[in-house]
Motif scaffolding. Structure first.
Motif, PDB file in Angstrom:
ATOM      1  N   LEU A 134      56.163  -4.340  76.393  1.00 11.43           N
ATOM      2  CA  LEU A 134      55.822  -5.781  76.286  1.00 11.43           C
ATOM      3  C   LEU A 134      54.485  -5.965  75.376  1.00 11.43           C
ATOM      4  O   LEU A 134      54.530  -7.011  74.968  1.00 11.43           O
ATOM      5  N   SER A 135      53.777  -4.920  75.230  1.00  9.65           N
ATOM      6  CA  SER A 135      52.642  -4.957  74.576  1.00  9.65           C
ATOM      7  C   SER A 135      52.925  -5.070  73.190  1.00  9.65           C
ATOM      8  O   SER A 135      52.387  -5.798  72.354  1.00  9.65           O
ATOM      9  N   TYR A 136      53.953  -4.366  72.858  1.00  9.77           N
ATOM     10  CA  TYR A 136      54.421  -4.314  71.400  1.00  9.77           C
ATOM     11  C   TYR A 136      55.006  -5.581  71.131  1.00  9.77           C
ATOM     12  O   TYR A 136      54.607  -5.979  70.120  1.00  9.77           O
ATOM     13  N   MET A 137      55.826  -6.304  71.974  1.00 10.86           N
ATOM     14  CA  MET A 137      56.324  -7.471  71.696  1.00 10.86           C
ATOM     15  C   MET A 137      55.238  -8.473  71.433  1.00 10.86           C
ATOM     16  O   MET A 137      55.398  -9.367  70.624  1.00 10.86           O
ATOM     17  N   CYS A 138      54.328  -8.520  72.461  1.00 11.09           N
ATOM     18  CA  CYS A 138      53.208  -9.592  72.291  1.00 11.09           C
ATOM     19  C   CYS A 138      52.455  -9.235  70.874  1.00 11.09           C
ATOM     20  O   CYS A 138      52.210 -10.326  70.406  1.00 11.09           O
ATOM     21  N   GLY A 139      52.339  -8.137  70.488  1.00 10.54           N
ATOM     22  CA  GLY A 139      51.591  -7.737  69.257  1.00 10.54           C
ATOM     23  C   GLY A 139      52.280  -8.325  67.977  1.00 10.54           C
ATOM     24  O   GLY A 139      51.548  -9.048  67.234  1.00 10.54           O
ATOM     25  N   THR A 140      53.599  -8.384  68.012  1.00 11.87           N
ATOM     26  CA  THR A 140      54.331  -8.681  67.009  1.00 11.87           C
ATOM     27  C   THR A 140      54.288 -10.111  66.956  1.00 11.87           C
ATOM     28  O   THR A 140      54.573 -10.786  65.833  1.00 11.87           O
ATOM     29  N   ILE A 141      54.298 -10.984  68.037  1.00  7.99           N
ATOM     30  CA  ILE A 141      54.537 -12.352  68.207  1.00  7.99           C
ATOM     31  C   ILE A 141      53.188 -12.683  67.645  1.00  7.99           C
ATOM     32  O   ILE A 141      53.180 -14.044  67.079  1.00  7.99           O
ATOM     33  N   SER A 142      52.198 -12.217  68.159  1.00  6.62           N
ATOM     34  CA  SER A 142      50.881 -12.814  67.875  1.00  6.62           C
ATOM     35  C   SER A 142      50.636 -12.628  66.371  1.00  6.62           C
ATOM     36  O   SER A 142      49.784 -13.185  65.770  1.00  6.62           O
ATOM     37  N   SER A 143      51.047 -11.772  65.572  1.00  5.11           N
ATOM     38  CA  SER A 143      50.981 -11.526  64.080  1.00  5.11           C
ATOM     39  C   SER A 143      51.366 -13.002  63.405  1.00  5.11           C
ATOM     40  O   SER A 143      50.773 -12.993  62.282  1.00  5.11           O
ATOM     41  N   ALA A 153      44.704 -18.972  73.568  1.00  2.84           N
ATOM     42  CA  ALA A 153      45.924 -18.411  74.668  1.00  2.84           C
ATOM     43  C   ALA A 153      45.207 -17.683  75.521  1.00  2.84           C
ATOM     44  O   ALA A 153      45.426 -17.760  76.694  1.00  2.84           O
ATOM     45  N   MET A 154      44.346 -16.664  75.093  1.00  2.86           N
ATOM     46  CA  MET A 154      43.781 -15.600  76.035  1.00  2.86           C
ATOM     47  C   MET A 154      43.034 -16.294  76.832  1.00  2.86           C
ATOM     48  O   MET A 154      42.825 -15.949  78.090  1.00  2.86           O
ATOM     49  N   GLY A 155      42.106 -17.100  76.511  1.00  2.27           N
ATOM     50  CA  GLY A 155      41.053 -17.782  77.221  1.00  2.27           C
ATOM     51  C   GLY A 155      41.835 -18.932  78.365  1.00  2.27           C
ATOM     52  O   GLY A 155      41.424 -18.717  79.809  1.00  2.27           O
ATOM     53  N   ILE A 156      42.747 -19.386  78.195  1.00  4.38           N
ATOM     54  CA  ILE A 156      43.582 -20.464  78.876  1.00  4.38           C
ATOM     55  C   ILE A 156      44.280 -19.338  79.972  1.00  4.38           C
ATOM     56  O   ILE A 156      44.266 -20.066  81.130  1.00  4.38           O
ATOM     57  N   THR A 157      44.789 -18.574  79.453  1.00  6.65           N
ATOM     58  CA  THR A 157      45.492 -17.428  80.405  1.00  6.65           C
ATOM     59  C   THR A 157      44.618 -17.029  81.625  1.00  6.65           C
ATOM     60  O   THR A 157      44.935 -16.972  82.581  1.00  6.65           O
ATOM     61  N   ALA A 158      43.629 -16.332  81.201  1.00  2.00           N
ATOM     62  CA  ALA A 158      42.318 -15.854  81.832  1.00  2.00           C
ATOM     63  C   ALA A 158      42.145 -16.974  82.959  1.00  2.00           C
ATOM     64  O   ALA A 158      42.019 -16.620  84.253  1.00  2.00           O
ATOM     65  N   PRO A 206      60.884 -31.896  66.625  1.00  2.00           N
ATOM     66  CA  PRO A 206      60.017 -30.772  66.128  1.00  2.00           C
ATOM     67  C   PRO A 206      59.213 -30.531  67.577  1.00  2.00           C
ATOM     68  O   PRO A 206      58.750 -29.507  67.752  1.00  2.00           O
ATOM     69  N   TRP A 207      58.850 -31.754  68.278  1.00  2.00           N
ATOM     70  CA  TRP A 207      57.957 -31.547  69.493  1.00  2.00           C
ATOM     71  C   TRP A 207      58.636 -30.804  70.655  1.00  2.00           C
ATOM     72  O   TRP A 207      57.855 -30.478  71.434  1.00  2.00           O
ATOM     73  N   LEU A 208      59.930 -30.815  70.662  1.00  2.00           N
ATOM     74  CA  LEU A 208      60.764 -30.087  71.686  1.00  2.00           C
ATOM     75  C   LEU A 208      60.333 -28.695  71.944  1.00  2.00           C
ATOM     76  O   LEU A 208      60.286 -28.219  73.057  1.00  2.00           O
ATOM     77  N   HIS A 209      60.190 -28.015  70.995  1.00  2.00           N
ATOM     78  CA  HIS A 209      59.510 -26.705  71.160  1.00  2.00           C
ATOM     79  C   HIS A 209      58.034 -26.387  71.897  1.00  2.00           C
ATOM     80  O   HIS A 209      58.031 -25.553  72.887  1.00  2.00           O
ATOM     81  N   MET A 210      57.299 -27.436  71.740  1.00  2.00           N
ATOM     82  CA  MET A 210      56.017 -27.347  72.492  1.00  2.00           C
ATOM     83  C   MET A 210      56.281 -27.872  73.819  1.00  2.00           C
ATOM     84  O   MET A 210      55.619 -27.304  74.755  1.00  2.00           O
ATOM     85  N   LEU A 211      57.282 -28.673  74.091  1.00  2.00           N
ATOM     86  CA  LEU A 211      57.376 -29.128  75.434  1.00  2.00           C
ATOM     87  C   LEU A 211      57.962 -27.978  76.166  1.00  2.00           C
ATOM     88  O   LEU A 211      57.973 -27.715  77.593  1.00  2.00           O
ATOM     89  N   ILE A 258      53.106 -16.324  80.601  1.00  2.00           N
ATOM     90  CA  ILE A 258      52.165 -17.128  80.588  1.00  2.00           C
ATOM     91  C   ILE A 258      51.499 -17.282  79.384  1.00  2.00           C
ATOM     92  O   ILE A 258      51.293 -18.238  78.552  1.00  2.00           O
ATOM     93  N   PHE A 259      50.933 -16.215  78.809  1.00  2.00           N
ATOM     94  CA  PHE A 259      50.078 -15.876  77.694  1.00  2.00           C
ATOM     95  C   PHE A 259      51.263 -16.244  76.312  1.00  2.00           C
ATOM     96  O   PHE A 259      50.690 -17.175  75.493  1.00  2.00           O
ATOM     97  N   LEU A 260      52.275 -15.842  76.464  1.00  2.00           N
ATOM     98  CA  LEU A 260      53.165 -15.978  75.488  1.00  2.00           C
ATOM     99  C   LEU A 260      53.670 -17.619  75.112  1.00  2.00           C
ATOM    100  O   LEU A 260      53.892 -18.148  74.084  1.00  2.00           O
ATOM    101  N   PHE A 261      53.701 -18.213  76.298  1.00  2.00           N
ATOM    102  CA  PHE A 261      54.263 -19.667  76.161  1.00  2.00           C
ATOM    103  C   PHE A 261      52.893 -20.697  75.912  1.00  2.00           C
ATOM    104  O   PHE A 261      52.998 -21.500  74.919  1.00  2.00           O
ATOM    105  N   ILE A 262      51.760 -20.283  76.374  1.00  2.00           N
ATOM    106  CA  ILE A 262      50.461 -20.974  75.899  1.00  2.00           C
ATOM    107  C   ILE A 262      50.292 -20.638  74.649  1.00  2.00           C
ATOM    108  O   ILE A 262      49.642 -21.523  73.779  1.00  2.00           O
ATOM    109  N   LEU A 263      50.579 -19.371  73.957  1.00  2.00           N
ATOM    110  CA  LEU A 263      50.374 -19.228  72.734  1.00  2.00           C
ATOM    111  C   LEU A 263      51.023 -20.137  71.699  1.00  2.00           C
ATOM    112  O   LEU A 263      50.757 -20.658  70.681  1.00  2.00           O
ATOM    113  N   GLN A 264      52.562 -20.486  72.057  1.00  2.00           N
ATOM    114  CA  GLN A 264      53.253 -21.372  71.284  1.00  2.00           C
ATOM    115  C   GLN A 264      52.685 -22.793  71.507  1.00  2.00           C
ATOM    116  O   GLN A 264      52.609 -23.066  70.256  1.00  2.00           O
ATOM    117  N   VAL A 265      52.058 -23.002  72.642  1.00  2.00           N
ATOM    118  CA  VAL A 265      51.605 -24.416  72.449  1.00  2.00           C
ATOM    119  C   VAL A 265      50.278 -24.445  71.744  1.00  2.00           C
ATOM    120  O   VAL A 265      50.027 -25.424  70.893  1.00  2.00           O
TER     121      VAL A 265
END
Length: 271
Positions: A134-143, A153-158, A206-211, A258-265
């Motif tokens: 899961l860390s590997y997947m989060c790292g590649t997405i964050s790239s 995203a880290m601050g909101i998740t915390a 295009p706003w459907l992804h954020m929703l 939660i972090f991955l979804f907030i990162l998309q937003v």
């Protein structure tokens, strides 16, 4: 034949001089023998107050034991989050690593394959593999996101995790009885994700992804509430104190999603 000394004593003498074992009490010269200890002197009887105090001590011991397991859960969770934050930092701040992932998208898609292969075999003994996958997947997405979006995203998740933990300790609402609702929400989220992927492939709405990301963050926040109350154990359902590894893994998966979804937003908001 028995002698006169071996014959049993008269009834009056037996009353005044009881026997010790099979031997009569013989008169002693000097200091008399001490009387035998009483039953209360050897085995003191517990009163109701003593029983209450002993029960209270037992409850305190169980309370400390259960909270020791509770602390073990959060120690394991802290170690898992530390590994994930370290991996995400490498993929975010190290420009050669980030550009390498962007240049070769196969590394990005391989992280999903590794995650799903490990995730399909959930067990307490392989939580290290799940943490690394899961860390590997989060790292590649964050790239693929800016550093500002990752930090946001880290601050909101915390903040969400702290608020959920405080809420679970204070509220009287039992979310452990809502397992069916959460299951329906998870299936609905999967269907919405498939529909969103199809619609976005044609560049519609295009706003459907954020929703979709906002709905996913809300649903996994509810999962975090559910798993936290299962861990606390003061509701209708609870996990065993011995399953602290499973409890830590459940909370970890919820927090990462939660972090991955907030990162998309946040990523869409900062573009």
């Amino acid at each position: 034949m028995t002698s006169k000394n071996d014959s049993p004593p008269p009834y009056e003498d037996a009353l005044h001089q009881p026997k010790y074992g099979n031997y009569p009490l013989q008169p002693q010269h000097g200091c008399p023998l001490p009387p035998p200890p009483s039953y209360k002197g050897v085995y003191p009887q517990e009163t109701s107050q003593d029983l209450g105090s002993s029960c209270a001590k037992g409850e305190d011991f169980l309370f400390i034991l259960s909270h020791t397991d509770f602390y073990c859960v959060y120690l394991i969770l802290a170690a898992q989050l530390a590994v994930t934050i370290s991996v995400v930092s490498v993929f975010t701040f190290a420009d050669p690593v980030r550009l390498f992932v962007i240049r070769y998208p196969g590394i990005y898609w391989a992280s999903f394959v590794v995650y799903f292969v490990v995730y399909l075999r959930p067990c307490a003994s392989c939580f290290i593999l799940q943490t690394l996958a899961l860390s590997y997947m989060c790292g590649t997405i964050s790239s693929y996101y800016e550093t500002k979006a990752v930090f946001l995203a880290m601050g909101i998740t915390a903040a969400v995790c702290i608020a959920v933990t405080v809420f679970c300790f204070q509220t009287k609402v039992d979310f452990t009885s809502c397992a069916g609702f959460l299951c329906i929400a998870a299936v609905s989220l999967m269907i919405i994700g498939i529909v969103t992927a199809i619609i976005l492939s044609f560049q519609y709405v295009p706003w459907l992804h954020m929703l979709y990301a906002a709905i996913g963050a809300i649903i996994y926040t509810l999962f975090l509430v559910y798993n936290t109350q299962l861990l606390i154990g003061n509701r209708e359902l609870a996990i065993s104190p011995e399953e602290y590894v499973y409890g830590a893994l459940s909370l970890y998966i919820d927090i990462v999603h939660i972090f991955l979804f907030i990162l998309q937003v946040s990523g869409a908001a900062t573009d």
